[in-house]
Scaffold this motif. Structure first.
Motif, PDB file in Angstrom:
ATOM      1  N   ARG A 179      75.823  -8.389 -76.503  1.00  0.00           N
ATOM      2  CA  ARG A 179      75.145  -8.651 -75.238  1.00  0.00           C
ATOM      3  C   ARG A 179      75.642  -7.744 -74.108  1.00  0.00           C
ATOM      4  NH1 ARG A 179      72.332 -10.189 -78.354  1.00  0.00           N
ATOM      5  NH2 ARG A 179      71.527 -12.284 -78.784  1.00  0.00           N
ATOM      6  N   ARG A 180      76.860  -7.207 -74.247  1.00  0.00           N
ATOM      7  CA  ARG A 180      77.408  -6.298 -73.235  1.00  0.00           C
ATOM      8  C   ARG A 180      77.743  -4.952 -73.896  1.00  0.00           C
ATOM      9  NH1 ARG A 180      80.506 -10.546 -72.782  1.00  0.00           N
ATOM     10  NH2 ARG A 180      82.349  -9.373 -73.458  1.00  0.00           N
ATOM     11  N   ALA A 181      77.166  -3.907 -73.355  1.00  0.00           N
ATOM     12  CA  ALA A 181      77.391  -2.574 -73.916  1.00  0.00           C
ATOM     13  C   ALA A 181      77.656  -1.573 -72.799  1.00  0.00           C
ATOM     14  CB  ALA A 181      76.197  -2.133 -74.754  1.00  0.00           C
ATOM     15  N   VAL A 182      78.201  -0.442 -73.176  1.00  0.00           N
ATOM     16  CA  VAL A 182      78.372   0.683 -72.258  1.00  0.00           C
ATOM     17  C   VAL A 182      77.678   1.896 -72.876  1.00  0.00           C
ATOM     18  CG1 VAL A 182      80.011   2.349 -71.306  1.00  0.00           C
ATOM     19  CG2 VAL A 182      80.495  -0.094 -71.155  1.00  0.00           C
ATOM     20  N   TYR A 183      76.861   2.556 -72.077  1.00  0.00           N
ATOM     21  CA  TYR A 183      76.228   3.796 -72.522  1.00  0.00           C
ATOM     22  C   TYR A 183      77.084   4.960 -72.047  1.00  0.00           C
ATOM     23  CZ  TYR A 183      72.878   7.652 -72.864  1.00  0.00           C
ATOM     24  OH  TYR A 183      72.266   8.839 -73.157  1.00  0.00           O
ATOM     25  N   LEU A 184      77.647   5.710 -72.982  1.00  0.00           N
ATOM     26  CA  LEU A 184      78.430   6.895 -72.671  1.00  0.00           C
ATOM     27  C   LEU A 184      77.442   8.050 -72.520  1.00  0.00           C
ATOM     28  CD1 LEU A 184      81.347   6.349 -75.225  1.00  0.00           C
ATOM     29  CD2 LEU A 184      81.218   5.637 -72.822  1.00  0.00           C
ATOM     30  N   ALA A 185      77.038   8.273 -71.275  1.00  0.00           N
ATOM     31  CA  ALA A 185      75.904   9.149 -70.984  1.00  0.00           C
ATOM     32  C   ALA A 185      76.247  10.623 -71.154  1.00  0.00           C
ATOM     33  CB  ALA A 185      75.420   8.896 -69.555  1.00  0.00           C
ATOM     34  N   GLY A 186      75.218  11.414 -71.475  1.00  0.00           N
ATOM     35  CA  GLY A 186      75.355  12.859 -71.539  1.00  0.00           C
ATOM     36  C   GLY A 186      75.081  13.493 -70.192  1.00  0.00           C
ATOM     37  N   PRO A 187      74.918  14.812 -70.150  1.00  0.00           N
ATOM     38  CA  PRO A 187      74.661  15.510 -68.885  1.00  0.00           C
ATOM     39  C   PRO A 187      73.463  14.911 -68.149  1.00  0.00           C
ATOM     40  CG  PRO A 187      75.116  17.081 -70.636  1.00  0.00           C
ATOM     41  CD  PRO A 187      75.016  15.749 -71.291  1.00  0.00           C
ATOM     42  N   ASN A 193      69.149  13.022 -72.572  1.00  0.00           N
ATOM     43  CA  ASN A 193      69.980  11.959 -72.009  1.00  0.00           C
ATOM     44  C   ASN A 193      69.127  10.964 -71.223  1.00  0.00           C
ATOM     45  OD1 ASN A 193      72.586  10.725 -71.025  1.00  0.00           O
ATOM     46  ND2 ASN A 193      71.742  11.425 -69.067  1.00  0.00           N
ATOM     47  N   GLN A 194      68.188  11.455 -70.456  1.00  0.00           N
ATOM     48  CA  GLN A 194      67.338  10.575 -69.659  1.00  0.00           C
ATOM     49  C   GLN A 194      66.495   9.673 -70.551  1.00  0.00           C
ATOM     50  OE1 GLN A 194      65.212  13.407 -67.275  1.00  0.00           O
ATOM     51  NE2 GLN A 194      67.065  14.102 -66.229  1.00  0.00           N
ATOM     52  N   GLU A 195      65.980  10.213 -71.653  1.00  0.00           N
ATOM     53  CA  GLU A 195      65.179   9.417 -72.579  1.00  0.00           C
ATOM     54  C   GLU A 195      66.029   8.355 -73.287  1.00  0.00           C
ATOM     55  OE1 GLU A 195      61.506   9.738 -73.603  1.00  0.00           O
ATOM     56  OE2 GLU A 195      61.956  10.056 -71.475  1.00  0.00           O
ATOM     57  N   ARG A 196      67.236   8.723 -73.656  1.00  0.00           N
ATOM     58  CA  ARG A 196      68.104   7.777 -74.359  1.00  0.00           C
ATOM     59  C   ARG A 196      68.563   6.660 -73.424  1.00  0.00           C
ATOM     60  NH1 ARG A 196      71.366  12.483 -77.851  1.00  0.00           N
ATOM     61  NH2 ARG A 196      69.434  13.340 -78.730  1.00  0.00           N
ATOM     62  N   TRP A 197      68.878   7.007 -72.184  1.00  0.00           N
ATOM     63  CA  TRP A 197      69.275   5.983 -71.212  1.00  0.00           C
ATOM     64  C   TRP A 197      68.105   5.070 -70.886  1.00  0.00           C
ATOM     65  CZ3 TRP A 197      72.349   2.722 -69.414  1.00  0.00           C
ATOM     66  CH2 TRP A 197      72.344   2.244 -68.103  1.00  0.00           C
ATOM     67  N   ARG A 198      66.908   5.620 -70.845  1.00  0.00           N
ATOM     68  CA  ARG A 198      65.711   4.800 -70.597  1.00  0.00           C
ATOM     69  C   ARG A 198      65.549   3.762 -71.702  1.00  0.00           C
ATOM     70  NH1 ARG A 198      60.005   5.310 -71.440  1.00  0.00           N
ATOM     71  NH2 ARG A 198      60.272   7.221 -72.674  1.00  0.00           N
ATOM     72  N   ALA A 199      65.839   4.157 -72.948  1.00  0.00           N
ATOM     73  CA  ALA A 199      65.742   3.217 -74.063  1.00  0.00           C
ATOM     74  C   ALA A 199      66.823   2.146 -73.979  1.00  0.00           C
ATOM     75  CB  ALA A 199      65.856   3.974 -75.389  1.00  0.00           C
TER      76      ALA A 199
END
Length: 334
Positions: A179-187, A193-199
């Motif tokens: 239920r709790r996650a962290v997204y280790l974002a790219g550039p 990166n924007q598409e993956r964070w959107r998902a």
């Protein structure tokens, strides 16, 4: 060392001008058969080998394709580039590769430099502003974009469907009870990166809430992101790519935290590094070979003077490894 034979020597031996020699050696059909034979015979007798750069300047075709890549150390781009290179060689083209080292403010100037010595440009995951892409679109040379979809830019594009695969990864985590996650974002400027964070954000509908911790998509940044990532007490870390995920796993081991017993970790791209990590990484297999083939097809179609049609997004396949498991019970001791 023997002195290299020049074009003037061939012209003198054949009794023609240097311009005629240049036309014959470039494959032109404008020279009559008898004169062509004299030039070729003279070249063979003297051991003359035409300079490809000079021949290209004379004919206007250099048989080079410029490639811009954001990070030469990232195996993902190297794998795509290898396939493009193999396809280019079949058409007697060579690649001139430039690494922007993730300096988006330098990408346009690098492209303009490449354009002076190539017949076409292939941009791998460019991060430059859309206005700069439009500047390249106005030039009279083929330009193809890989792994970025930018509306309003009149250029051929080919990309992988990052959103669907990342959403499937998040769905799997939710089904495992996370239920709790962290997204280790790219550039930040990366379209992928924007598409993956959107998902990842969309996964809220499955009950998975995620916060973002910034990285630059490298092993080192994944390793150093752990202190910040653990502040929200997540049960899962969602890596922008395999490099970030593997770096994070290494840092967790330093803290005596086991994957997936204490935290689940996922990546993206299915690189060799992730496949041979212990535990085997849960990730998404990006179709790198197909991407390279399609990218070259677009370039070649444009070089032939035709307008290539943009193909649909290529699907990425989720690969479930051993780095993900059920949500742990109880609070970890850090």
């Amino acid at each position: 060392m023997p002195r290299q034979v020049g074009i003037q020597a061939v012209a003198d031996r054949a009794g023609v001008s240097t311009a005629t020699v240049s036309r014959v050696m470039s494959g032109s059909t404008s020279v009559n058969a008898e004169m062509t034979e004299r030039v070729r015979e003279a070249a063979a007798q003297l051991g003359y080998r035409p300079n490809s750069a000079a021949r290209g300047l004379a004919s206007g075709v250099l048989r080079n394709v410029g490639v811009l890549m954001p990070d030469m150390t990232n195996p993902y781009f190297s794998n795509v580039l290898q396939t493009v290179s193999q396809q280019a060689e079949k058409q007697d083209y060579r690649l001139v590769v430039a690494d922007s080292r993730q300096r988006l403010d330098q990408e346009l100037s690098i492209c303009l430099g490449l354009a002076a010595q190539t017949d076409a440009l292939l941009l791998l995951a460019p991060r430059m502003p859309a206005a700069d892409l439009k500047t390249l679109a106005r030039r009279e040379m083929p330009v193809v974009i890989v792994n970025r979809v930018e509306l309003g830019v009149d250029l051929p594009m080919i990309a992988v469907d990052n959103f669907s695969a990342m959403l499937e990864i998040c769905t799997n985590l939710a089904q495992l009870g996370h239920r709790r996650a962290v997204y280790l974002a790219g550039p930040r400027e990366s379209w992928q990166n924007q598409e993956r964070w959107r998902a990842v954000q969309q996964a809220r509908i499955f009950g998975l809430e995620a916060t973002l911790v910034q990285t630059d998509g490298t092993l080192e940044s994944g390793f150093h992101s752990i202190e910040e990532a653990l502040k929200t007490d997540p049960t899962a870390l969602i890596g922008f790519n395999d490099l970030v995920a593997v770096g994070a796993i290494s840092a967790l081991r330093r803290k005596a935290l086991a994957v997936p017993r204490d935290l689940s970790v996922t990546g993206f791209d299915d690189s060799a590094l992730g496949r041979y990590t212990e535990p085997r990484l849960t990730t998404a297999k990006s179709p790198m070979l197909q991407l390279g083939d399609e990218a070259w097809r677009l370039v070649w179609t444009a070089l032939e003077g035709e307008r290539p049609e943009n193909p649909p997004l290529l699907p990425a396949e989720v690969v479930l490894g051993q780095s993900t498991g059920p949500r742990p019970n109880g609070k970890r001791s850090l």
